[in-house]
Design an enzyme around this catalytic site. Structure first.
Site, PDB file in Angstrom:
ATOM      1  CB  SER A 123      57.179 157.977 -64.029  1.00 29.57           C
ATOM      2  OG  SER A 123      58.127 156.949 -64.511  1.00 29.57           O
ATOM      3  N   GLY A 124      58.124 154.489 -62.312  1.00 30.44           N
ATOM      4  CA  GLY A 124      59.327 153.998 -61.749  1.00 30.44           C
ATOM      5  C   GLY A 124      58.956 153.123 -60.304  1.00 30.44           C
ATOM      6  CB  THR A 128      55.360 148.427 -66.746  1.00 27.00           C
ATOM      7  OG1 THR A 128      54.972 149.635 -67.434  1.00 27.00           O
ATOM      8  CG2 THR A 128      55.718 148.011 -68.681  1.00 27.00           C
ATOM      9  CG  ASN A 173      60.710 153.798 -65.124  1.00 27.39           C
ATOM     10  OD1 ASN A 173      61.712 152.868 -65.209  1.00 27.39           O
ATOM     11  ND2 ASN A 173      59.805 153.230 -64.913  1.00 27.39           N
ATOM     12  CB  SER A 176      58.508 155.882 -67.867  1.00 29.45           C
ATOM     13  OG  SER A 176      58.107 156.662 -67.555  1.00 29.45           O
ATOM     14  CB  SER A 177      53.402 153.127 -69.350  1.00 23.31           C
ATOM     15  OG  SER A 177      54.380 151.666 -69.010  1.00 23.31           O
ATOM     16  N   GLY A 405      50.593 157.825 -62.542  1.00 23.30           N
ATOM     17  CA  GLY A 405      50.190 157.765 -61.193  1.00 23.30           C
ATOM     18  C   GLY A 405      50.104 159.467 -61.464  1.00 23.30           C
ATOM     19  CD  GLU A 407      53.712 162.083 -64.601  1.00 24.42           C
ATOM     20  OE1 GLU A 407      54.208 161.026 -65.176  1.00 24.42           O
ATOM     21  OE2 GLU A 407      53.619 163.361 -66.082  1.00 24.42           O
TER      22      GLU A 407
END
Length: 1116
Positions: A123-124, A128, A173, A176-177, A405, A407
């Site tokens: 994330s970040g 996206t 993020n 973040s998705s 990704g 985590e």
């Protein structure tokens, strides 16, 4: 912004990938396979660092693109950049997202094979954004379909809608998705986009009812409240204040400076219209969003029998209207559970905890099913309208996978387990397909394939997904088992079933040393990316994801058209138990793998450079972690197992043919034969290369580097020759033009040359000579280092171009000009020429005229080019005779500008600059969060007069308060956090609790201040103690730590007494007892008391959080 990401030089010459190798010591290599020490992780990260430092965020590992998030706009995604990457061979241009996009698109068009681009990273990291840039590239560069650009618009506008409903601000993020997304884009035989389809995976529905501190719920809630029209909000029964809703306040982060909810709402509303939402559907959708907020505000109270009762009638009325359900049925469903026993329906009352669970379960179900409906609605809008036409069968598909990704958090639960399982499957596919493509290329070129040793993570995938014995199967079995199944019985069953697996560990199975790091309710998996410890708390509930039957019955009767589609009546009559969340995810993941396996893959690996979202900062520890879990070193080893470099014969020969006399300038035979002649001339050894059917394969990077360095030397030689020839031709043509124009007509007589016909004629001739010779004089007199810069023959080294051009200028300009004027100049003009020749000699009558001319020209030029402000360091280069005078003038000019600037500074701004200068002296390059404070002004005080108790002001008497700021103080015993105020007076630091002065530290007794070098906000005031009755040192935390310490140091005159420590700080905790604070870097801020009695501080990403919020410390 200008850097080597540009595909074209300023002169229009294309810069190829190999041309950048000459600058590899400064900017690294553009392809990791060219790393000499390719097995070294340190060398890999150093190459990333060099490129990141030069704003080169893209690097290849063969065909894989590695992207580092720059956290700023580099201006490299314009239409002009798109055109530069269109139709160009992959390695002809520097690495870029558009190079991957174009290569994939051309393969789709020419080979008629479906393609897939897999984008991964934490994330970040920019996944996206990469997806949006790819869609933008295809929307801008692909031909428009016959029916217009509606499909392209819908593809682009689906993004803001999905982001509103599926993205949220997290600690890592701001956008973040919180779901995985796979999008298929369909192209017709002409290459125009004609349709699309989206698959979503594992929406983080728990975020609807709970957010961690510093995080937000999904964007759409805040966008609606901030941007919705007054009439809309009135209809929905909503207020603009997010603090009014329980589901929006848990993260204590409703407002985010980087997010404009009002503007984003306008974008979403426009996008909904583009993707075929009617006004009625928009109203129904907003009713559901509002109903979730109202559900969160449903409160319960216990009656005499401890059964839950709804106490918020107003919220219930809004829910009844917005969802179109019966109010009494909804009330009953929220406080009772329907049980069917022996064919008989029974209602069992719920207690407060069970009622809250039922309410939250309903909110999660409503939101997640609405999200699924939304994806389906978008798919209908994207579906091709020509599916029945014969040409439909000739369409090809390009897939875009944007998925979470790997985590690893402080506490990992069911969601992280599913996400990391997904990454295991994708890593397995990644290595498999990479090996397959390498093997196919070798076989196609007729080169023997050498088996590659690599870690096959099938063993971990089997541990998770194997039937009957895998973790998911065991979890499902516990969820279905009647009786007292719970999270701990699930863990016990795991221990019994997979206890001998080498990648599985629990507290019970671990040795004595490892047990200290594992709680009894945790298990540890050794993933391909490293160890992850999972807490089993909540595993069964999250996997079951049950919604009580009577709640389903209420929602199935909903008159809201969207809810009616989300909750079908067939669910009530279906006797089969629905699949668990883990099983559904496993099946959808297996389906995704099959989809990807059927396509030609391309990969984009995204990396986050730091947790602070700060441009230019490169956190090596964080990046090493990502390099590991993205499997980049593994991929590089596979790619480098054989040959590091391969190119088609035509490309290789075209680039390097100038190195061999037999192939330069033109090779008339087959390219393959030309390359064979070339490598023999270069002295390649047989073990260094192989000749394939269409390509040459070079095994070692050093072989390519030596070839590239030889080409650079050859280019300099060729550039000098070309430029000298051109300059000679240029001046010859200029001479002929001057001759034909009859320059100085009164004194020019054709073949007889110049005649002196008086003073006027000589002046005319001198003027003509001056205008002709002046550019040459200036260029010559400036010295070789001031020559123009130009890229010739594709070189991208300005120094090489400069030297070559200077040599060309001297060779062509000098002799061409002298030939003209020595032949035709009158006697009076020889002074200027003789002065030019003797310009380096001491001043004499022969060169005085020329030197005066040069000095006058310099001073006139200087007058036009004076620096504009104190930050402008430009200054014209003086002639040798004026160097000393030039330096004196420059010093006077700078002093004058500084004097003018200082006169214009206001007193308050002067104070600000003085404080900033002190902060820079103390913290620059020493404390990680100092750069964040630089653009922020220091405030006179952080507390208003009304926020400080009158009793405190009375206790201070006549002492004025120079600065006040809220802080958190940590007790010397137990390190409990306490809210305090820190006040600075002319004589002391004062610590205040509410209306009471807790401690006064006179500046004379303040012996020093200690702070860590990391990005935390803790500091220690060291106090001189004259006896044991006096309090010891003070441990404080301030959200504005740089500002607070700077002002404290200035007030107390302790600028030289601030100690910036690495690792730990020791402080006086009490009589005969010292305390220790241990600092370690990390991704999230955590402050807690360690087992050894020290205060442990994990320094997270630097951000401003309320000092008064004790939960911000993470102390338990």
């Amino acid at each position: 912004m200008v850097h080597s990401l540009q595909a074209l030089g300023s002169d229009g010459i294309r810069v190829t990938m190999e041309s950048a190798l000459t600058a590899r010591d400064r900017v690294g290599v553009q392809d990791f396979v060219l790393l000499e020490n390719f097995t070294s992780e340190a060398a890999f990260i150093e190459n990333l660092r060099r490129r990141f430092r030069e704003n080169l965020i893209y690097t290849y590992i063969g065909p894989v693109l590695v992207s580092v998030n720059p956290y700023r706009d580099l201006q490299i995604y314009s239409r002009q950049h798109m055109e530069r990457y269109r139709g160009v061979s992959f390695y002809e241009v520097p690495p870029h997202l558009f190079a991957v996009a174009d290569t994939v698109y051309r393969a789709l068009r020419t080979e008629r094979r479906d393609q897939a681009v897999m984008i991964s990273g934490e994330s970040g990291a920019g996944k996206t954004e990469a997806t949006k840039r790819l869609l933008q590239f295809y929307a801008e560069t692909c031909p428009a379909p016959e029916r217009g650009g509606a499909v392209r618009d819908r593809l682009l506008q689906s993004n803001p809608v999905l982001e509103a409903f599926g993205n949220a601000k997290t600690l890592r993020n701001d956008n973040s998705s919180r779901f995985g997304k796979y999008m298929d884009v369909q192209f017709d035989f002409k290459g125009a986009p004609v349709g699309g389809h989206i698959l979503s995976y594992l929406l983080e529905k728990s975020r609807v009812v709970h957010q961690n501190h510093g995080e937000r719920n999904f964007h759409v809630f805040y966008q609606l409240l901030e941007g919705g029209e007054e009439e809309t909000l009135r209809r929905l029964g909503l207020e603009r204040n997010p603090q009014s809703y329980l589901y929006l306040v848990k993260g204590q982060c409703a407002k985010v400076s980087s997010i404009n909810d009002k503007s984003d709402w306008k974008v979403v509303r426009k996008a909904l219209a583009v993707i075929d939402f009617t006004e009625e559907e928009v109203e129904d959708l907003l009713s559901i969003v509002a109903s979730v907020l109202h559900l969160g505000n449903i409160h319960f109270a216990a009656d005499e029998e401890s059964n839950a009762q709804v106490t918020t009638e107003n919220q219930l009325k809004y829910l009844t209207r917005l969802l179109g359900v019966d109010g009494s049925m909804l009330r009953e469903a929220l406080t009772h559970r329907k049980i069917i026993a022996k064919g008989e329906e029974l209602l069992s009352p719920l207690n407060l905890e069970q009622a809250a669970y039922a309410r939250d379960a309903l909110a999660k179900a409503v939101y997640s099913r609405t999200f699924t409906w939304l994806v389906g609605k978008i798919n209908k809008s994207l579906a091709s309208k020509d599916a029945e036409s014969p040409s439909w069968r000739s369409t090809t598909v390009l897939g875009l996978l944007d998925i979470y990704g790997f985590e690893v958090f402080q506490h990992n639960s069911f969601e992280q387990f599913c996400i990391n399982y997904c990454n295991e499957k994708l890593q397995q596919l990644f290595i498999e397909l990479t090996l397959k493509s390498e093997q196919e290329e070798y076989e196609a070129e007729g080169i023997a394939w050498e088996p590659v040793q690599y870690f096959n993570n099938k063993i971990i995938c089997d541990l998770v997904e194997e039937k009957f014995k895998g973790i998911i199967s065991i979890l499902d079995e516990e969820c279905l088992r009647p009786g007292g199944a719970n999270d701990l019985t699930f863990l016990e069953k795991l221990e019994d079933t997979v206890k001998h697996h080498p990648h599985f560990l629990t507290h019970k199975l671990a040795d004595q040393r490892t047990r200290k790091s594992l709680d009894r309710g945790e298990f540890r998996l050794l993933h391909y990316a490293g160890e992850v410890t999972y807490s089993v708390t909540g595993f069964l509930d999250k996997n079951n994801d049950l919604l009580f039957r009577n709640l389903k019955e209420v929602m199935c009767s909903s008159e809201n058209p969207i809810m009616n589609q989300c909750f079908e009546r067939s669910e009530l009559s279906d006797k089969k138990r629905p699949d668990t969340v883990a099983t559904q995810f496993k099946m959808s993941l297996l389906q995704l793998v099959e989809i990807l396996r059927s396509k030609e893959p391309a990969y984009i690996r995204c990396i986050k450079p730091n947790d602070a979202k700060q441009p230019g900062r490169f956190d090596e520890v964080l990046i090493r972690h990502q390099v590991k879990y993205l499997g980049l070193m593994e991929n590089l080893r596979v790619r480098r197992a054989g040959f590091a470099y391969r190119r088609k014969y035509e490309t290789f020969l075209q680039r390097y043919k100038s190195l061999c006399p037999e192939t330069w300038p033109i090779w008339a035979g087959r390219p393959q034969d030309g390359v064979a002649v070339l490598v023999r001339h270069l002295g390649y050894k047989p073990e260094e290369y192989k000749m394939g059917r269409t390509k040459i394969f070079i095994r070692f990077p050093k072989t390519l580097f030596a070839t590239e360095d030889a080409l650079e030397v050859r280019r300099q030689s060729l550039a000098t020759k070309i430029q000298a020839t051109w300059r000679g031709f240029h001046w010859r043509q200029k001479f002929l033009r001057v001759k034909r124009s009859g320059l100085g007509a009164p004194g020019y007589t054709g073949e007889r040359g110049w005649q002196a016909t008086g003073v006027g004629s000589q002046r005319s001739a001198v003027c003509g000579l001056h205008s002709h010779l002046h550019p040459v004089v200036v260029a010559w007199d400036a010295g070789p280092e001031e020559g123009s810069q130009a890229e010739v023959g594709g070189t991208d080294n300005p120094e090489v171009g400069s030297r070559a051009l200077a040599r060309g200028c001297r060779a062509g300009a000098m002799w061409g000009s002298l030939a003209i004027f020595l032949t035709h100049a009158p006697v009076g003009c020889t002074r200027l020429i003789r002065g030019f020749i003797l310009r380096h000699a001491p001043r004499c009558p022969e060169n005085a005229f020329f030197l005066d001319h040069v000095r006058t020209s310099f001073l006139l030029n200087l007058r036009r080019q004076l620096p504009r402000n104190v930050l402008d360091t430009s200054w014209p280069t003086p002639p040798p005779a004026l160097c000393e005078a030039s330096e004196l003038l420059r010093e006077l000019c700078m002093k004058n500008m500084v004097w003018k600037y200082c006169r214009s500074i206001r007193p308050e701004w002067k104070q600000q600059l003085q404080q900033k200068a002190v902060a820079s002296e103390i913290f620059k390059g020493k404390k990680d969060n100092y750069p964040q404070s630089v653009p922020r002004l220091f405030i006179n005080t952080r507390l208003g007069a009304d926020e400080i108790s009158p009793k405190v002001l009375q206790a201070l008497g006549s002492e004025p308060i120079q600065y006040a700021v809220p802080v958190v103080k940590y007790d010397r015993k137990g390190y409990k956090p306490r809210s305090r105020q820190l006040l600075l007076t002319p004589n002391a630091v004062v610590i205040v609790e509410d209306a009471k002065v807790k401690q006064r530290i006179d500046y004379a007794n303040l012996t020093g201040i200690s702070v860590s070098s990391l990005s935390d906000s803790l500091f220690v005031l060291h106090v001189q103690r004259e006896d044991n009755k006096q309090k010891g040192d003070v441990v404080l935390q301030s959200d504005h730590v740089i500002e607070t310490l700077t002002k404290t140091a200035l007030s107390a005159d302790r600028v030289n007494n601030i100690n910036i420590n690495q690792g730990s700080i020791t402080f006086a905790g009490g009589p005969g007892r010292d305390g220790v604070i241990d600092f370690t870097p990390g991704s999230e801020l955590l402050i807690t008391k360690a087992k050894n009695g020290h205060l442990a501080v994990v320094s997270g990403a630097w951000q401003t959080t309320p000092a008064s919020s004790l939960t911000a410390s993470g102390l338990s």
